[in-house]
Motif scaffolding. Structure first.
Motif, short mmCIF file in Angstrom:
data_model
loop_
_atom_site.label_atom_id
_atom_site.label_comp_id
_atom_site.label_asym_id
_atom_site.label_seq_id
_atom_site.Cartn_x
_atom_site.Cartn_y
_atom_site.Cartn_z
N LEU A 1 12.07 1.85 5.80
CA LEU A 1 10.88 1.03 5.61
C LEU A 1 9.65 1.93 5.58
CD1 LEU A 1 11.37 -2.12 7.89
CD2 LEU A 1 11.28 -2.05 5.40
N LEU A 2 8.72 1.64 4.66
CA LEU A 2 7.52 2.46 4.52
C LEU A 2 6.30 1.56 4.31
CD1 LEU A 2 9.92 3.81 2.42
CD2 LEU A 2 8.40 5.76 2.80
N TRP A 3 5.18 1.98 4.89
CA TRP A 3 3.88 1.35 4.63
C TRP A 3 3.04 2.33 3.80
CZ3 TRP A 3 2.17 -3.30 4.49
CH2 TRP A 3 2.63 -4.28 5.36
N TYR A 4 2.50 1.84 2.68
CA TYR A 4 1.63 2.64 1.83
C TYR A 4 0.21 2.05 1.85
CZ TYR A 4 5.53 5.16 -0.40
OH TYR A 4 6.60 5.97 -0.64
N LYS A 5 -0.77 2.92 1.79
CA LYS A 5 -2.16 2.53 1.61
C LYS A 5 -2.74 3.33 0.47
CE LYS A 5 -6.71 2.48 3.86
NZ LYS A 5 -7.47 2.80 5.08
N GLU A 6 -3.13 2.62 -0.59
CA GLU A 6 -3.66 3.27 -1.79
C GLU A 6 -2.71 4.34 -2.31
OE1 GLU A 6 -6.21 2.14 -3.28
OE2 GLU A 6 -7.12 0.88 -1.74
N GLY A 7 -1.39 4.06 -2.25
CA GLY A 7 -0.38 4.99 -2.78
C GLY A 7 0.03 6.10 -1.85
N LYS A 8 -0.53 6.15 -0.64
CA LYS A 8 -0.19 7.20 0.31
C LYS A 8 0.57 6.60 1.50
CE LYS A 8 -4.22 10.06 -0.81
NZ LYS A 8 -5.43 10.74 -0.28
N ILE A 9 1.57 7.34 1.97
CA ILE A 9 2.39 6.85 3.07
C ILE A 9 1.59 6.88 4.38
CG2 ILE A 9 4.47 7.24 4.44
CD1 ILE A 9 5.79 8.44 2.01
N LEU A 10 1.58 5.70 5.06
CA LEU A 10 0.95 5.61 6.38
C LEU A 10 1.98 5.70 7.50
CD1 LEU A 10 -1.69 2.77 5.90
CD2 LEU A 10 -2.07 5.24 5.91
N LYS A 11 3.07 4.94 7.35
CA LYS A 11 4.13 4.91 8.37
C LYS A 11 5.46 4.74 7.68
CE LYS A 11 3.68 2.70 12.21
NZ LYS A 11 3.52 1.59 13.20
#
Length: 313
Positions: free
Chosen positions: A145-155
């Protein structure tokens, strides 16, 4: 002689090792397809774990084994082999062996994974300044599982089935991604709308499509049931009206008027009405007339007139 045998044996082992050397790793999803990158244009073999499963001879293609029937394809233009309808049991080492034209032997390790489920997102602990978004997915093999913000990995996490993210910047674009080495599925999140309430956010997956299909079906079933119940009610009322409906004139039951014999004798002895006479000894006898309860007014008047005439007589 012994030295020659050792040389020959060593050569065969080297050839065998070269044939089994894996040149690339391929990944596929159960139910999907995979194409091997090495072409056989004229004559060659396609093997799985040292067992030939397909052969090309003088540009004619033939499959061996029922397990690959209608699943292995050879493109006579590109010379590439493709396996469709992948199964978990298809994982293993495949060898492409070209014997004519460009001669080579190359092996590829194929790993087939189960499909990744679409992720779901819900908002919790919503406040004016921030909220927590939880991305979750059903269990899947080698899933991350991944969280992205503006195309960048957050978590990211490859162990948990859910991954929370505290959001304070509501104007940025966020994405929840569920992925394995073969595929990934993404759910884009509008933080402004999601964090405005604590309602769960449904992913744009097959679930929504199924609901859109199921609702009209349920409404159609309800409409059919309503029509059926109405029809049954109409038939029941129709039968009741036919059974209890008004009777016609022919169904009226009449009875004979029984006149007492003494009344007739009295009538014979009745003096002429032209002159005065004493009639105190006369007795008037009436018979009880019954009129059907649903007879019409014309019949009632007729019976009533008869009763009056009889009484006068």
């Amino acid at each position: 002689m012994e030295l020659q045998m050792r040389i020959i044996t060593s050569f065969l082992l080297m050839v065998s090792s070269a044939a089994e050397e894996v040149t690339s790793e391929l990944k596929g999803v159960e139910g999907g397809s995979v194409t091997f990158p090495d072409p056989v244009m004229e004559t060659g073999f396609f093997s799985y774990e040292r067992t030939t499963v397909a052969i090309v001879k003088d540009r004619k293609f033939e499959i061996f084994g029922e397990a690959y029937e209608d699943r292995i394809f050879w493109n006579n233009q590109t010379g590439l082999f493709t396996i469709r309808g992948l199964r978990r049991t298809d994982s293993g080492v495949y060898t492409v062996d070209s014997k004519k034209g460009t001669v080579f032997t190359r092996s590829h390790k194929l790993t087939v994974y189960e499909p990744v489920a679409a992720p779901e997102v819900k908002a919790v602990n919503v406040s004016k300044d921030n909220c927590t978004l939880i991305c979750s997915v059903k269990k899947a093999e080698a899933m991350t599982l991944l969280w992205y913000k503006e195309g960048k990995i957050l978590k990211q996490s490859s162990l948990a089935l859910s991954l929370p993210l505290i959001v304070q910047d509501f104007t940025s674009a966020y994405s929840c991604v569920a992925a394995n080495p073969a595929e990934k599925k993404t759910f884009d999140v509008n933080a402004t709308s999601v964090c405005s309430s604590s309602n769960n956010v449904e992913p744009p997956s097959d679930t929504r499509t199924k609901n859109l299909i199921a609702i009209p079906i349920v409404l159609a079933v309800i409409a059919v049931l309503a029509l059926f119940i109405g029809w049954k009610y109409f038939i029941k009322n129709k039968k009741t009206n036919e059974t209890q409906g008004p009777m016609n004139r022919d169904s009226v039951i009449y009875t004979d008027v029984q006149i007492n014999e003494d009344r007739r004798n009295q009538a014979r002895n009745t003096p002429d009405s032209s002159g005065p006479s004493d009639r105190s000894n006369l007795t008037t006898v009436y018979d009880k007339l019954q009129v059907h309860r649903i007879s019409n007014a014309e019949t009632d008047d007729h019976v009533y007139d008869q009763a009056i005439s009889f009484a006068r007589a």
